[in-house]
Every structure is written in C-alpha cells, then in structure tokens.
Design a protein around this motif. Sequence first.
Motif, PDB file in Angstrom:
ATOM      1  N   HIS A 128       5.241  23.028  -9.417  1.00  0.00           N
ATOM      2  CA  HIS A 128       5.466  23.290 -10.725  1.00  0.00           C
ATOM      3  C   HIS A 128       6.765  22.762 -10.951  1.00  0.00           C
ATOM      4  CE1 HIS A 128       2.161  26.173  -9.496  1.00  0.00           C
ATOM      5  NE2 HIS A 128       3.226  26.482  -8.921  1.00  0.00           N
ATOM      6  N   PHE A 129       6.620  21.573 -10.738  1.00  0.00           N
ATOM      7  CA  PHE A 129       7.805  20.339 -11.253  1.00  0.00           C
ATOM      8  C   PHE A 129       7.406  20.810 -13.272  1.00  0.00           C
ATOM      9  CE2 PHE A 129       9.668  16.085 -13.464  1.00  0.00           C
ATOM     10  CZ  PHE A 129      10.599  16.341 -12.231  1.00  0.00           C
ATOM     11  N   LYS A 130       9.354  20.437 -13.819  1.00  0.00           N
ATOM     12  CA  LYS A 130       8.618  21.311 -15.166  1.00  0.00           C
ATOM     13  C   LYS A 130       8.874  19.330 -15.278  1.00  0.00           C
ATOM     14  CE  LYS A 130      12.911  23.070 -15.653  1.00  0.00           C
ATOM     15  NZ  LYS A 130      14.872  23.730 -15.764  1.00  0.00           N
ATOM     16  N   MET A 131       7.091  19.406 -16.257  1.00  0.00           N
ATOM     17  CA  MET A 131       6.803  18.383 -16.617  1.00  0.00           C
ATOM     18  C   MET A 131       7.131  17.438 -17.442  1.00  0.00           C
ATOM     19  SD  MET A 131       4.671  18.294 -14.046  1.00  0.00           S
ATOM     20  CE  MET A 131       3.719  16.421 -14.578  1.00  0.00           C
ATOM     21  N   ARG A 132       8.558  17.823 -17.991  1.00  0.00           N
ATOM     22  CA  ARG A 132       9.162  17.249 -18.964  1.00  0.00           C
ATOM     23  C   ARG A 132      10.656  16.380 -19.222  1.00  0.00           C
ATOM     24  NH1 ARG A 132       8.163  20.953 -24.487  1.00  0.00           N
ATOM     25  NH2 ARG A 132       5.975  21.122 -24.734  1.00  0.00           N
ATOM     26  N   ARG A 133      10.462  16.510 -17.613  1.00  0.00           N
ATOM     27  CA  ARG A 133      11.450  16.235 -16.882  1.00  0.00           C
ATOM     28  C   ARG A 133      11.139  14.258 -16.353  1.00  0.00           C
ATOM     29  NH1 ARG A 133      16.588  16.391 -18.191  1.00  0.00           N
ATOM     30  NH2 ARG A 133      17.344  17.099 -16.524  1.00  0.00           N
ATOM     31  N   GLN A 134      12.533  13.824 -16.232  1.00  0.00           N
ATOM     32  CA  GLN A 134      12.429  12.457 -15.092  1.00  0.00           C
ATOM     33  C   GLN A 134      12.377  12.856 -13.916  1.00  0.00           C
ATOM     34  OE1 GLN A 134      11.341   9.726 -15.603  1.00  0.00           O
ATOM     35  NE2 GLN A 134      12.069   8.842 -17.576  1.00  0.00           N
ATOM     36  N   PRO A 135      11.397  12.966 -12.552  1.00  0.00           N
ATOM     37  CA  PRO A 135      11.745  12.939 -11.455  1.00  0.00           C
ATOM     38  C   PRO A 135      12.779  12.837 -11.223  1.00  0.00           C
ATOM     39  CG  PRO A 135       9.808  10.859 -11.958  1.00  0.00           C
ATOM     40  CD  PRO A 135      10.142  11.380 -13.599  1.00  0.00           C
ATOM     41  N   GLY A 136      12.989  13.874 -10.307  1.00  0.00           N
ATOM     42  CA  GLY A 136      15.321  13.393  -9.971  1.00  0.00           C
ATOM     43  C   GLY A 136      15.545  13.768 -10.508  1.00  0.00           C
ATOM     44  N   TRP A 137      15.684  14.204 -11.858  1.00  0.00           N
ATOM     45  CA  TRP A 137      17.474  14.368 -12.307  1.00  0.00           C
ATOM     46  C   TRP A 137      16.527  16.367 -12.177  1.00  0.00           C
ATOM     47  CZ3 TRP A 137      15.736  13.187 -18.659  1.00  0.00           C
ATOM     48  CH2 TRP A 137      15.602  11.703 -18.729  1.00  0.00           C
ATOM     49  N   GLU A 138      15.297  16.468 -11.780  1.00  0.00           N
ATOM     50  CA  GLU A 138      15.880  18.178 -11.297  1.00  0.00           C
ATOM     51  C   GLU A 138      15.447  18.494  -9.993  1.00  0.00           C
ATOM     52  OE1 GLU A 138      15.410  21.106 -13.631  1.00  0.00           O
ATOM     53  OE2 GLU A 138      15.336  19.684 -14.918  1.00  0.00           O
ATOM     54  N   ALA A 139      15.660  19.575  -9.048  1.00  0.00           N
ATOM     55  CA  ALA A 139      15.515  19.663  -7.211  1.00  0.00           C
ATOM     56  C   ALA A 139      14.244  19.358  -7.108  1.00  0.00           C
ATOM     57  CB  ALA A 139      15.459  20.932  -7.328  1.00  0.00           C
ATOM     58  N   ASN A 140      14.138  19.129  -5.848  1.00  0.00           N
ATOM     59  CA  ASN A 140      13.073  18.763  -5.092  1.00  0.00           C
ATOM     60  C   ASN A 140      12.119  17.990  -5.577  1.00  0.00           C
ATOM     61  OD1 ASN A 140      13.814  21.257  -2.871  1.00  0.00           O
ATOM     62  ND2 ASN A 140      12.979  22.364  -4.422  1.00  0.00           N
ATOM     63  N   SER A 141      13.404  16.625  -6.065  1.00  0.00           N
ATOM     64  CA  SER A 141      11.631  15.613  -6.973  1.00  0.00           C
ATOM     65  C   SER A 141      13.171  14.937  -6.455  1.00  0.00           C
ATOM     66  CB  SER A 141      11.971  15.778  -7.994  1.00  0.00           C
ATOM     67  OG  SER A 141      13.481  15.618  -9.060  1.00  0.00           O
ATOM     68  N   CYS A 142      12.131  13.582  -6.545  1.00  0.00           N
ATOM     69  CA  CYS A 142      12.711  12.296  -6.447  1.00  0.00           C
ATOM     70  C   CYS A 142      12.076  11.603  -6.605  1.00  0.00           C
ATOM     71  CB  CYS A 142      12.276  11.633  -4.922  1.00  0.00           C
ATOM     72  SG  CYS A 142      13.309  10.307  -4.166  1.00  0.00           S
ATOM     73  N   GLY A 143      13.412   9.724  -7.804  1.00  0.00           N
ATOM     74  CA  GLY A 143      12.858   8.882  -9.194  1.00  0.00           C
ATOM     75  C   GLY A 143      13.155   7.586  -8.169  1.00  0.00           C
ATOM     76  N   TYR A 144      12.984   5.970  -8.569  1.00  0.00           N
ATOM     77  CA  TYR A 144      13.483   5.401  -9.053  1.00  0.00           C
ATOM     78  C   TYR A 144      12.998   5.043 -10.413  1.00  0.00           C
ATOM     79  CZ  TYR A 144      13.853   0.470  -7.530  1.00  0.00           C
ATOM     80  OH  TYR A 144      14.282  -0.935  -8.190  1.00  0.00           O
ATOM     81  N   HIS A 145      14.057   4.972 -10.693  1.00  0.00           N
ATOM     82  CA  HIS A 145      14.191   4.383 -12.505  1.00  0.00           C
ATOM     83  C   HIS A 145      14.429   3.133 -13.012  1.00  0.00           C
ATOM     84  CE1 HIS A 145      14.877   8.896 -13.263  1.00  0.00           C
ATOM     85  NE2 HIS A 145      14.321   8.783 -12.084  1.00  0.00           N
ATOM     86  N   GLY A 146      13.880   2.878 -13.682  1.00  0.00           N
ATOM     87  CA  GLY A 146      13.285   1.615 -14.092  1.00  0.00           C
ATOM     88  C   GLY A 146      14.692   0.870 -15.534  1.00  0.00           C
ATOM     89  N   ASP A 147      15.099   1.893 -15.711  1.00  0.00           N
ATOM     90  CA  ASP A 147      15.965   1.407 -16.831  1.00  0.00           C
ATOM     91  C   ASP A 147      17.812   0.754 -16.049  1.00  0.00           C
ATOM     92  OD1 ASP A 147      16.515   4.028 -16.114  1.00  0.00           O
ATOM     93  OD2 ASP A 147      16.548   4.516 -18.162  1.00  0.00           O
ATOM     94  N   ASP A 148      17.695   1.794 -14.783  1.00  0.00           N
ATOM     95  CA  ASP A 148      19.494   1.076 -14.421  1.00  0.00           C
ATOM     96  C   ASP A 148      19.136   0.873 -12.867  1.00  0.00           C
ATOM     97  OD1 ASP A 148      18.134   3.850 -13.605  1.00  0.00           O
ATOM     98  OD2 ASP A 148      19.839   5.522 -13.918  1.00  0.00           O
ATOM     99  N   GLY A 149      17.831   1.280 -12.467  1.00  0.00           N
ATOM    100  CA  GLY A 149      17.818   0.663 -11.189  1.00  0.00           C
ATOM    101  C   GLY A 149      17.923   1.538  -9.843  1.00  0.00           C
ATOM    102  N   TYR A 150      18.585   2.590 -10.465  1.00  0.00           N
ATOM    103  CA  TYR A 150      19.074   3.996  -9.774  1.00  0.00           C
ATOM    104  C   TYR A 150      18.097   4.956  -9.131  1.00  0.00           C
ATOM    105  CZ  TYR A 150      24.009   2.956 -11.451  1.00  0.00           C
ATOM    106  OH  TYR A 150      25.314   2.754 -11.819  1.00  0.00           O
ATOM    107  N   LEU A 151      18.447   5.774  -8.366  1.00  0.00           N
ATOM    108  CA  LEU A 151      17.774   6.472  -7.915  1.00  0.00           C
ATOM    109  C   LEU A 151      18.180   7.915  -8.296  1.00  0.00           C
ATOM    110  CD1 LEU A 151      14.830   6.702  -5.104  1.00  0.00           C
ATOM    111  CD2 LEU A 151      17.462   7.689  -3.720  1.00  0.00           C
ATOM    112  N   TYR A 152      17.191   9.254  -8.397  1.00  0.00           N
ATOM    113  CA  TYR A 152      17.766  10.130  -8.470  1.00  0.00           C
ATOM    114  C   TYR A 152      17.218  11.138  -8.031  1.00  0.00           C
ATOM    115  CZ  TYR A 152      19.384   8.138 -12.827  1.00  0.00           C
ATOM    116  OH  TYR A 152      19.743   7.586 -13.868  1.00  0.00           O
ATOM    117  N   ARG A 153      17.995  11.965  -6.889  1.00  0.00           N
ATOM    118  CA  ARG A 153      17.270  13.140  -6.161  1.00  0.00           C
ATOM    119  C   ARG A 153      17.903  14.442  -6.449  1.00  0.00           C
ATOM    120  NH1 ARG A 153      19.085  11.684  -0.090  1.00  0.00           N
ATOM    121  NH2 ARG A 153      20.835  11.054  -1.408  1.00  0.00           N
TER     122      ARG A 153
END
Lengths: 455, 242
Positions: free
Chosen positions: A113-138
């Motif tokens: 039930h992830f908020k489908m308008r938010r980047q993965p990693g911006w919300e709790a219980n998600s994790c994402g590797y972002h292309g624009d900054d090479g950062y990891l969001y958890r």
Amino acid sequence: MVVNQESEGNPIDLFRLASRWRSGAEWKKIVEEMDSDPVPSHLNTINSSGLFHIVSMDKMSVLYTATPQHGHDVGVVQADCPAPTKRLAYYFEMKVKDAGQKGQIAIGFTMQHFKMRRQPGWEANSCGYHGDDGYLYRGQGKGESFGPTFTTNDIVGAGINYASQEFFFTKNAKLVGTVAKDIKGPLYPTIAVHSQNEQVTVNFGKKPFLFDIEGYMLEERLKQQAVIEKLSLQPDVNYSIVRSYLLHYGYQDTLRSFEIASENTYPSVPANGFDDQRDMYALDRRNTLRQLIKNGNIDSAFQKLHEWYPQVVQDETSIVCFLLYSQRFIEYIRVGQTGDAVKYARSQLSKFYSVKSYEDLLEDIGGLLAYEAPEKSCLGYLLDIPQREFVADAVNAVVLSTNPAVKDAESCMYSCLEKLLKQLTLCSLEKRALNEDQGEAFYLHRELQSGGRAN
Amino acid sequence: MSHFYYLLGHFNPVETVTMSKKVITREEWEKKLKDVNIRKEDMNKLVMNFLVTEGYVEAAEKFRIESGTEPDIDLATITDRMAVKKALQSGNVEDAIEKVNDLNPMILDTNPQLYFHLQQQRMIELIRCGKVEEALEFAQEELAPRGEENQSFLEELERTVALLAFDDIKNCPYGDLLDVSQRLKTASELNAAILTSQSHEKDPKLPSLLKMLIWAQNQLDEKAAYPRITNFTTAALEDPAV
C-alpha cells in the motif's frame, strides 16, 4: 506385527522408507514446486495512479507524460507481485531509455500500500536508489550518499539478498552497494519516473540480466560455506555413519571391503554397541534377500521370506507382498513375457484392486502393458534399477522390524544417515518459516546436483 | 500498589514474547520429520562420493555392484591416487613424489606450497631416522632456497630445522612435526591436489553436510527450542530444552 500395524493404519508409510515410487522427473518437479513462489513478470497497471505516466501495452515500460509540479506527482509503478522470498536472492533490472528533463528516476522496493505518487524511499517501509543524485533513500525524505548517478542508456538493478538481509543495487553490471534491509513483509519491485519524457523499461528476468546475478549468488554461497567449513567434526563420525549405512541396508560386500580398508585408520569398531547390534541384525539374510531382488529373482525372495520370516508375508495384501508381486510382474515385462505378465497380474495382483491406496500404483504398473517399448515410455522408470532397489529396501525394512530387541519400529526404518539428512532438511525449513519464509532451504537432491564445490 | 501490579501484569506478556523462543515439541517435530523425504538414490550417491573421494576403491566397486550407484570418477584413478597416499603415509616421500609426477607432473609444478610441504616431510622423515647430516644437507640445498621466496615457508623451515637442535626430539617443542598427524596432513593436501587435477571435488560431501547440520541446528536454536541431534553416530533426537 509392525507390518500389520502399518497396513491397518497408513499403508503408504512403507513407501516413505527411502526411495519412493516416483520417477526422477516427478521428484524434480516436487522439489521445484516446494519453493515456487510466484515471480514478478510485468508491471502492475491497476494500482498505479496513471495520472502522470503511461505504462506501455506490454506492461514492461513506463513513460512520464505530465509536467511535474511538486513531490506528490511521481509516477510510481510496482511489479505485478512481490519479490519471491524462498531463495537466496531476488533481483531485477531496468534500462533508462530516456532520462527526460531531469532524470529523476528511481528503482527499489516498496510495500503493497505504498503511496503511488511518492518516490520509493521517501516514505516509510520503502527503499530506492535515485538516478538524479545517486543517493539512497530509506523511508525518509533525506537521502544518503550511495553511488553514482544514472541516466539515459544506463542499466540499473535492484535486489534483495535474503541471506545477509540486505538490499543491493547495481549499475551497468557493477555492484554499487548494499544496505541493511530493515523492512518486514512482502516487497514489490518498484520503479519511478518524475520528469517529462522519462522512460524506463524493466527486465524481470525474461531476458538475461546485465549484472552477473548467478556469480553474485555463488559468491554468497561460498561465503556461507566458508563459515560452515570452519566448524569441526569428530574425526571418525563420517566413517561410522557410512559404516552404519552399509549395515542398515545390508550392503555386506561393500561393508567388508570398507572395514578391511579402514582397519589401519580406525582400528577400533565404533563403541555405540546397541546401535551396532541393531544394525547387524539378520545381516546375512537381509543381504541374500537384497541380492535376489536386485537380480530380479522375486520368486526366490518370496520363498526365503516364507521360510525365514513367515510373519512378514502372512498378510497377502500387505505392502511388502504388494511390492513383491508388483515387482514380479515388472520382471515379466522386462524380459518381454507379456502373456505371462497378464496371467500373473490376474492371479496375483487382482486381489489388491480392492485396496484403495494401491489403486494409483496398480494403474502405473498395469500401464506398462500398453507400450510396445515400455522402457522408453513415461513408466520406464519402473524398469530401472532403483525400482528393484526400492523393493529390496522395503523388504529390508520389514525384516529389520522383526528384530525383537527393537521397540521403536519407526526408528529402525531409517539409517542414521537418513535421520541426519532429514534433521538437516527440517531445520533449514523451520528456520526459514520463522524468518518470514525468506532464504534458501536445504534439499539433498539439489545439493548433489549443484556440485562443483572445489571450484 | 494494586495499580503497580496491574502495570507489571500488563507488561509481562510483552516481555515473554520477546524473551522466549518458539517451542516445538518432540511429537510435533517427529511428525514433521516424517514428511521430509530423502531419496535413496541421493543417499547412495553421497555414500559413493565418500568412498571414492576417500579412496576406498574396492568398497566403491562393491558398492557399485550392490547398490547400482555409478561412481562420479573412473575407479582406476583412485588406485593410483591411493598408492601415492600410501607411500607418503608410510614415510616414503621420494616414492610418493615420483608417483605423483608419473600421474601428472603439472600437479607439483603448479603447487609450490604442496611441493614445499612434501620436501619438508622428507626432511622430517630423515630426522626421524636419525640421519642428521643428510637432513641438514637437504635443508640447505632443497628447502632454504624456497624459504627465501616465501615468508611462511621460511617459518616452517625454521621450525623443522629446529628439530635438529634437540636430543630428545619426540619431547621437544616441535615434536608435533614427528607425529603421524603431520604425515596425514601432508597426505591429505596431496590427495586434494590430485583430485583437483582430475577435476573432481577434493573433499567428500558428507562431512560438509554434517557441518551444515551443526550450523543449521545452531541457527534454528536462536529462534526455537526443538529436538536436536548432538550425537551424530546414533542420530537420536533429544528433548527440547524448555
């Protein structure tokens, strides 16, 4: 007496003994099915918002079509099902077709039930590797420095290592880094786009991955193995396990050679007197019976059983009798005496048709008659050596169960080696069950197949 | 006061959840064990692999006949391998080296460490027989040049040469070198190298699986109390410690 119990209770139990009345192909299927979670194959078009992006017809690509205004109009797409867990690792890749205006592309994992308008990693219980900054969001808006940025034509991958409980990310076939997986529950492979004309295509494994995931998993296995190899065993434990195996199954010639050859290394017989005696029970006779069955001489085996252990063949509809009669029938087929086989089936096998649990097996062996070249048919395995061995093992087990010194009939059914292997399998399955079904379980069959440990 | 107890009572269950492990009774465990199927053919393969790798050539041959299990290596190669091992185990290092080179000269050429250990063993055997001068000469001519190439070789060389300094070599600090276990160690290193050269695994699978069982039981221990097997030669289940 044990035999009677068995046939009154659950007659299939004897089939459990060691080998089974199953072909190799069936076995393979069983093992495969045991660990077959559904695997993501395409993108989920139902739960994505669809306001800012379009998923292609083949459900493998996504394109951002809108003009982003803020942080709540991300185009997020999940896979059609969560990443499978009953394995060492899960991995998928995406190719950046077009980095669009800003290259705000992300890859990672989210929950259902992830908020489908938010980047993965911006919300709790998600994790994402972002292309624009090479950062990891958890799970926080603020990312941590992680790896290189990625853009058009890059192939980026995300995976879960269930053994080390880590997420890992790759870029153009290279491992970028790993990060602890602190999320519990099913995780969906997820990609996101967030500026005009950004377009990515996913690969859930239909095409070969750019990253050498097999090599990565092999390395992971070797790491585990290195830890395991450091454990120490009693020096003579292998020897006594093999010896008791040979005793248990009545492989007498092998046993003799084995003992002679190891006289110098292990001069004293292992001191577990009772078990040794138990395994020794009726060794000569068991060996004779095994040889007769192995040579296809079922009539003589029957005769010997009547002579030596009338109690085990007393009940004509017992499993042991059924197996022997069936094998006799199979031996007729093997030598091409179809007429005799039919006659034999009518006189000896018909009585088993009234017993429900034999139905399928009877059908199988009866089916042999339908083929001109039964050895080449799907029932051909019945004519293979292991089938004789299977019958010989069943006879061996019922003879062992006649040992008056044995109180627990169930325990004398299995060799020490088999008990240990069962324990190992069950421990690995239970451990996984207590770990949210994550990780690889132990299956001897697969372990023997993989081989190549030396390399 | 009563309020305080109420609080304790309230927190207790939480504590037990985090503190205690899941308990799997013997009965439950045995039931689950029944559902685990191990193929006879696979066990046979495991036993065959053990016989072959450990060099029980006759037993392997008999086992092939008795169980119909095909060995995963040409049994003839075991005989050669065992001859090498036997020579080494009886202290005949030169003979062993000759035999290995007959088998495949690449084995020693590509394994400097193994070659060094064989030479070291040769020196140990000389010392054992009291051939002090021969041993010294051998050390200077054969071993010293290799020791210069490699720090770990040098340390081992020093340990071995030190044996010469003692009258009662059996009870000196380096007496372990004279032990049978040193021969076995070298023999097993050589055995492994030959197997690898025959593209066969150098270790039997059985010990690895037994170690895996130790590991798997320890891992499960962290999460649950269940019937363990500690004595592998009886494979008897123990009652779970609760």
